[in-house]
Write a protein that holds these residues in place. Sequence first.
Motif, PDB file in Angstrom:
ATOM      1  N   ALA A  44       0.830  -1.206   0.000  1.00 47.27           N
ATOM      2  CA  ALA A  44       0.000   0.000   0.000  1.00 47.27           C
ATOM      3  C   ALA A  44       0.866   1.258   0.000  1.00 47.27           C
ATOM      4  CB  ALA A  44      -0.923  -0.006   1.219  1.00 47.27           C
ATOM      5  N   VAL A  45       1.916   1.250   0.814  1.00 49.38           N
ATOM      6  CA  VAL A  45       2.833   2.394   0.846  1.00 49.38           C
ATOM      7  C   VAL A  45       3.520   2.542  -0.505  1.00 49.38           C
ATOM      8  CG1 VAL A  45       4.925   3.327   1.895  1.00 49.38           C
ATOM      9  CG2 VAL A  45       3.188   2.238   3.323  1.00 49.38           C
ATOM     10  N   TRP A  97      12.689   0.145  -0.485  1.00 47.78           N
ATOM     11  CA  TRP A  97      11.923   0.138   0.768  1.00 47.78           C
ATOM     12  C   TRP A  97      11.241  -1.212   0.970  1.00 47.78           C
ATOM     13  CZ3 TRP A  97       6.981  -0.464   2.617  1.00 47.78           C
ATOM     14  CH2 TRP A  97       6.746  -0.001   3.914  1.00 47.78           C
ATOM     15  N   VAL A  98      10.687  -1.778  -0.099  1.00 44.59           N
ATOM     16  CA  VAL A  98      10.043  -3.093  -0.001  1.00 44.59           C
ATOM     17  C   VAL A  98      11.064  -4.149   0.429  1.00 44.59           C
ATOM     18  CG1 VAL A  98       8.920  -4.930  -1.302  1.00 44.59           C
ATOM     19  CG2 VAL A  98       8.208  -2.564  -1.631  1.00 44.59           C
ATOM     20  N   LEU A  99      12.258  -4.097  -0.141  1.00 46.30           N
ATOM     21  CA  LEU A  99      13.308  -5.045   0.256  1.00 46.30           C
ATOM     22  C   LEU A  99      13.685  -4.853   1.727  1.00 46.30           C
ATOM     23  CD1 LEU A  99      15.665  -4.928  -2.873  1.00 46.30           C
ATOM     24  CD2 LEU A  99      14.125  -6.779  -2.205  1.00 46.30           C
ATOM     25  N   TYR A 100      13.741  -3.589   2.146  1.00 47.43           N
ATOM     26  CA  TYR A 100      14.081  -3.286   3.542  1.00 47.43           C
ATOM     27  C   TYR A 100      13.050  -3.877   4.495  1.00 47.43           C
ATOM     28  CZ  TYR A 100      14.800  -0.452   7.755  1.00 47.43           C
ATOM     29  OH  TYR A 100      14.996  -0.035   9.043  1.00 47.43           O
ATOM     30  N   THR A 184      10.444  -8.191  -6.596  1.00 48.29           N
ATOM     31  CA  THR A 184      10.980  -6.837  -6.510  1.00 48.29           C
ATOM     32  C   THR A 184      12.328  -6.722  -7.204  1.00 48.29           C
ATOM     33  OG1 THR A 184       9.837  -6.459  -4.405  1.00 48.29           O
ATOM     34  CG2 THR A 184      11.667  -4.999  -4.931  1.00 48.29           C
ATOM     35  N   LEU A 185      13.189  -7.712  -7.033  1.00 51.15           N
ATOM     36  CA  LEU A 185      14.491  -7.691  -7.701  1.00 51.15           C
ATOM     37  C   LEU A 185      14.339  -7.763  -9.217  1.00 51.15           C
ATOM     38  CD1 LEU A 185      16.611 -10.023  -5.379  1.00 51.15           C
ATOM     39  CD2 LEU A 185      16.739  -7.531  -5.569  1.00 51.15           C
ATOM     40  N   PHE A 186      13.357  -8.555  -9.684  1.00 60.57           N
ATOM     41  CA  PHE A 186      13.112  -8.666 -11.125  1.00 60.57           C
ATOM     42  C   PHE A 186      12.696  -7.320 -11.712  1.00 60.57           C
ATOM     43  CE2 PHE A 186       9.841  -9.251 -14.430  1.00 60.57           C
ATOM     44  CZ  PHE A 186      10.637  -9.772 -15.440  1.00 60.57           C
ATOM     45  N   ILE A 187      11.732  -6.659 -11.077  1.00 58.85           N
ATOM     46  CA  ILE A 187      11.266  -5.369 -11.561  1.00 58.85           C
ATOM     47  C   ILE A 187      12.363  -4.322 -11.441  1.00 58.85           C
ATOM     48  CG2 ILE A 187       9.591  -3.527 -11.200  1.00 58.85           C
ATOM     49  CD1 ILE A 187       8.405  -6.026 -12.437  1.00 58.85           C
TER      50      ILE A 187
END
Length: 293
Positions: A44-45, A97-100, A184-187
């Motif tokens: 969502a963020v 941020w998502v990875l974090y 996330t890494l792919f994108i």
Amino acid sequence: MHSHSHDDNGSARIGWAFFLNVGFTIIEFVGGILTNSTAIMADAVHDLGDSISIGLAWVLAKLGNRPASQNFSYGYKRLSLLGSLINGIVLIAGSAWVLYQSIPRLFDPEMPVTEGMLALSIFGIAVNGFAAFKLSKGKTLNEKVLNWHLLEDVLGWVAVFIVSVVLMFVEWPILDPILAIGFTLFILFNVIRNVGTTLKLFLQGVPDKNLARKIERKLKDVQEFQRFHHLHLWSLDGEHHVLTVHIELEADVSLEDQRDLKRRLSQELAEFDLSHTTVEFELYNEPCRDHSI
């Protein structure tokens, strides 16, 4: 010699994506609270950042359609390129941020409300998939980068769907962060590549080396041309290209012959659909007034 072409830069498609994304972001925040899912809250963020980026891109795309002015003689197409760069940077920051958020969950996973996750994932795939489909028809770099925003969301919701189904049968909450990190890494890899292309165009790099070689071959095939120099090919926004070149004539030619050469050259270059083309003829033994670049 000047040639011009005009095209819509996708503001309507970007507007569709903006309103869909804003509406769904609100639903995500509510759903994240109700399901107690940190993955959905993180998404969502991330979607909130996407909405801001897409809104900015929409404004820039609409401004980019304004006609040329005295201050901006080439028009405002490069605003779309600016939007592409900003969106790429925001998406890279959002992915980081998502990875974090996801990596620590590898070591301390939590079970969410799987039924709510499943319902939200189906809705998320439908909404973001429709928005991505709308933008997939676009040709500008702005739309391509925005499409990666939405594609990341689609893949993220596919991951949520898969995890929610699996978690209904087995208690493996670690699957959530694993899939989130993988997508996330792919994108992130693809967006970084698009940002690199955008930066190259900002620095007025050649947008397409194959196109540049084809143009050079066309010019070499004209027998009346002794040689040419100062050939510069750059792009306003990744779609609308600009060509300038100095051409040395074999001998002094009449004005009528020069008109014929210009007509022939215009026909030869028509297949490349250049937005702006400026060709200067230099007469036999006439020195070039420009410094070498």
